[in-house]
Design an enzyme around this catalytic site. Structure first.
Site, short mmCIF file in Angstrom:
data_model
loop_
_atom_site.label_atom_id
_atom_site.label_comp_id
_atom_site.label_asym_id
_atom_site.label_seq_id
_atom_site.Cartn_x
_atom_site.Cartn_y
_atom_site.Cartn_z
N ASP A 1 -7.10 1.70 6.21
CA ASP A 1 -6.61 2.18 4.91
C ASP A 1 -6.85 1.11 3.85
O ASP A 1 -7.83 0.38 3.93
CB ASP A 1 -5.11 2.53 5.05
CG ASP A 1 -4.71 3.71 4.17
OD1 ASP A 1 -4.81 3.58 2.94
OD2 ASP A 1 -4.30 4.75 4.71
N HIS B 1 -1.17 2.85 -0.81
CA HIS B 1 -1.48 3.91 0.16
C HIS B 1 -1.42 3.40 1.60
O HIS B 1 -0.82 4.02 2.48
CB HIS B 1 -2.86 4.49 -0.16
CG HIS B 1 -3.23 5.73 0.57
ND1 HIS B 1 -3.74 5.71 1.85
CD2 HIS B 1 -3.18 7.04 0.20
CE1 HIS B 1 -4.00 6.96 2.23
NE2 HIS B 1 -3.66 7.79 1.25
N SER C 1 -2.88 12.63 3.91
CA SER C 1 -2.79 11.19 4.21
C SER C 1 -1.43 10.83 4.77
O SER C 1 -1.30 9.87 5.53
CB SER C 1 -3.02 10.36 2.94
OG SER C 1 -4.37 10.23 2.66
#
Length: 760
Positions: free
Chosen positions: A139, A212, A542
């Site tokens: 990520d 994220h 996600s």
């Protein structure tokens, strides 16, 4: 001064002799109360019961705010009141009871509770086996200071761990610990394409400047963190799915994107490092498997016994919108939780419309303010979208602005309104998003409404010469039904590469998920957002992907000898497709029942997955046979499987014999007449011995389904039994679809498989 000292001593020692000031303070002291309302007694003047609750509360306290509103556990709300205010409220009509809060147990942020993990902690191993599991996350990196990566209570790092904690910009090896055991970054491909990384804008290290990566890693395996929330929203105890698993982070995504060369390099390292699960909330195009770097890397990981979990994509609700479709990848779509963040639009004509928001700041005081449509306050052709620099400040200043969703980020629209002098924003869905609402931590008072509400609000805006509006923020509401609902953005099947493999595999929570966040960026991710938070609430597949990654880690801890295919099978065959009232899981995009093209095998149920009874297992040889069935050339197989492998010319390979836990059946409408397709499957017993009987439901128009044999008897563990399903289809128009469910049951375990039938 003496009086203050005396007062402090008295309080600290618990003496009963208190001053008048202390009595007054106690009288005005607020504590939490649960207010039970008689919902059926709501006066007709209120359009929604939450407005009635708010009005009742405001009648006794001008400052009290609702903490939660409740729909199912009770009808009512919780709030903080003085003792006197509580008594006043209880005497009002429609109030059943005002009870002081007495609960002291931890409240999880909803996901573990929603999945049943909070009730079943004793079922999952919390011992050494759980802390031996290593989950790798590809990520944007990690914010190591996040409380989600505290290593309290964890023993030594597993001896088989071969990874590293790499140093770089704002990151050293000391940032790792017994929880965050590895952190690497991969930027060579990125720099080769876009030039050297500007280290003043992003860290050339594993540090997460985006948020994220921290969010996905903490969702999969974050430690238990009490008192987590985003500005008070979704308050409770945050925890990952596998709280005792170790985390290894591989930073492959940068400001300019995630490059396949970097992704493959990271997967390579992760395999060497000895991770058990790889979580990848990223995806690209729809290339054939041997051309897809993620699929190629995942094949290698699968061979090493590593389960690879990937997001299905956020390109829904259209068909054929999936990414990560390889059958050796676990492909995860997104569903909602039973939690919402209501913020109502209250118009000058007295009408109210429900929306959602995570705004926390100065409220709008409840008074009506001038209201304008962005399209009428802009000279741009797409003025209604509130793009940068398109609003005319003179037409916006001091007003609430209505913007249409689309093109630019939802939170950026609010920033544009604020920069032009607007006081608030109502964000309306267009046809592309329908009624699906996603909450955001806006920079100004703002709420998002669905298409129908947006159209009704616009009708008022365009017809009233002096339109006015305000927004009412109502905190966190739990017990929402129905839930889960398939998210409209969640990518859908059919599988555009191999139609005979049903994807996605399953859905998991992916809407409004609270998890750890980066300290380098605000909750909106905008440069103009100066706020910093430890936890953020965001949405996407996600978010659903790391839920499954963490759950796979739990299953790996409980069953160390299970293959990735067995773990995925357990999650799929125990997934549910109906609510407790037997209604089918809904699709947010249509408001109707979802299908296996939307939810795959269904919504994950980890407690059931722990003991699935039977599993559909797959070996590396099975996957190679699958490639032969696709008529892959030796070159294509080699590029994917890294070996010289020739398909046996004397053997008949068929995709329909590939031992997948679901069925996708395709009939050709051009040939006409009845079509007959046979699928063979093999089940492995991982439960107790006994006979399993098969059933199909519901009746499928246009196709006859028969199974041979109809009973499978297992006498020992790991015993394998095969069966054949024959689908006989009648002639149907092209683009006709039919759905069913096949279930094997011994009375204790139910092993379910979705069936999707297409006429093309």
């Amino acid at each position: 001064m003496e009086m203050i000292k005396c007062f402090m001593i008295v309080v600290l020692l618990g003496f009963c002799h208190v001053s008048v000031a202390a009595l007054l303070e106690k009288k005005n002291q607020r504590k939490t109360y649960i207010v039970h309302m008689a919902k059926s007694e709501m006066p007709a003047s209120f359009q929604h019961h939450t407005h009635w609750y708010d009005s009742s509360l405001k009648s006794v306290s001008g400052s009290a705010q609702m903490l939660y509103t409740y729909e199912n556990v009770i009808h009512g709300f919780s709030t903080q009141l003085t003792n006197e205010e509580a008594q006043q409220l209880e005497s009002q009509p429609g109030i059943l009871a005002v009870l002081p809060e007495l609960r002291y147990e931890l409240h999880t942020t909803r996901t573990p509770e929603f999945l049943g993990l909070s009730k079943a902690a004793d079922l999952f191993p919390e011992s050494d086996s759980a802390s031996e599991v290593i989950i790798g996350v590809l990520d944007t990196g990690v914010w190591p200071e996040s409380k989600s990566f505290v290593d309290t209570g964890l023993g030594p790092i597993p001896s088989r761990w071969k990874g590293a904690c790499e140093s770089g910009t704002n990151f050293t090896s000391s940032n790792c610990n017994r929880k965050l055991i590895g952190a690497r970054y991969f930027a060579k491909g990125y720099e080769a394409t876009l030039g050297k990384i500007d280290e003043s804008k992003e860290s050339k290290s594993p540090r997460d400047d985006d948020g994220h990566g921290t969010h996905t890693a903490s969702t999969a395996a974050g430690s238990v963190v009490e008192g987590a929330s985003l500005f008070g929203y979704a308050a409770g105890t945050a925890r990952g799915m596998a709280t005792r698993a170790r985390v290894a982070v591989y930073k492959v995504c940068w400001i300019g994107g995630c490059f396949s060369s970097d992704i493959l390099a990271a997967m390579e390292k992760a395999i060497d490092d000895n991770v058990d699960v790889l979580s990848m909330s990223l995806g690209g195009g729809m290339s054939d498997y041997y051309r897809d770097s993620v699929a190629v890397g995942a094949f290698a990981a699968m061979e090493k016994g590593i389960l690879v979990s990937c997001s299905a994509g956020n390109a829904g609700p259209g068909p054929f919108s999936l990414s990560n479709m390889a059958p050796w990848i676990t492909t995860v779509g997104a569903g909602t939780l039973d939690r919402d963040f209501p913020a109502y639009v209250s118009l000058g004509n007295g009408k109210n419309f429900s929306g959602v928001s995570l705004y926390r700041g100065s409220p709008l005081t409840g008074k009506l303010l001038p209201f304008v449509y962005a399209g009428n306050a802009s000279n741009a052709t797409s003025g209604s979208l509130c793009m940068m620099g398109t609003l005319i400040p003179e037409k916006v200043a001091g007003k609430i602005v209505m913007c249409d969703r689309g093109m630019n980020a939802r939170v950026q629209k609010g920033a544009v309104v604020k920069a032009a002098g607007g006081l608030g924003m109502v964000l309306a869905n267009t046809a592309a998003n329908g009624e699906e609402l996603v909450a955001d931590a806006h920079l100004l008072p703002a709420t998002a409404v669905g298409l129908k509400s947006g159209d009704a609000i616009k009708s008022y805006l365009f017809s009233d010469p002096n339109p006015t509006v305000t927004i009412l923020f109502e905190g966190t509401k739990v017990g929402i039904e129905p839930s889960p609902v398939v998210a409209a953005f969640s990518s859908r099947g059919p599988n555009s590469i191999t139609p005979e493999i049903l994807k996605p595999d399953m859905i998991a929570p992916g809407v409004n998920i609270l998890a750890g966040w980066s300290g380098a960026v605000g909750p909106t991710g905008l440069a103009a957002d100066p706020r910093r938070v430890e936890f953020n609430i965001i949405s996407g597949t996600s978010m659903s992907c790391p839920h499954v990654s963490g759950l796979a880690g739990l299953l790996k801890a409980a069953h160390p000898d299970w293959s990735p295919a067995a773990i995925r099978s357990a999650l799929m065959t125990t997934a549910y497709t109906e609510y407790k009232n037997k209604q089918k899981i809904q699709d947010s995009a249509t408001g109707k029942a979802s299908t296996p093209f939307d939810h795959g095998a269904g919504h994950v149920d980890p407690v059931s997955a722990l003991n699935p009874g039977l599993v559909y297992d797959l070996t590396v040889e099975d996957y190679l046979g699958f490639l032969c069935a696709l008529n892959y050339s030796e070159f294509q197989i080699r590029s994917l499987a890294r070996r010289n492998f020739s398909c046996d010319a004397s053997k008949k390979y068929s995709v329909t014999d590939f031992n997948y836990p679901s069925f996708a059946v395709n009939f050709d409408t051009i040939t006409g007449g009845p079509n007959v397709v046979k699928y063979t499957r093999t089940l492995t017993n991982v439960g107790s011995p006994g006979p399993y009987k098969v059933s199909i439901s519901p009746e499928t128009p246009g196709v006859k389904i028969s199974i041979e044999p109809e009973t499978l008897s297992f006498s020992q563990a790991n015993e394998k039994k095969s069966y054949t399903v024959t689908f006989t289809g009648s002639s149907q128009p092209s683009n006709t679809f039919s759905f069913a469910r096949l279930q094997w049951s011994d009375g204790k375990y139910t092993v379910g498989s979705p069936i999707a039938i297409s006429w093309t």
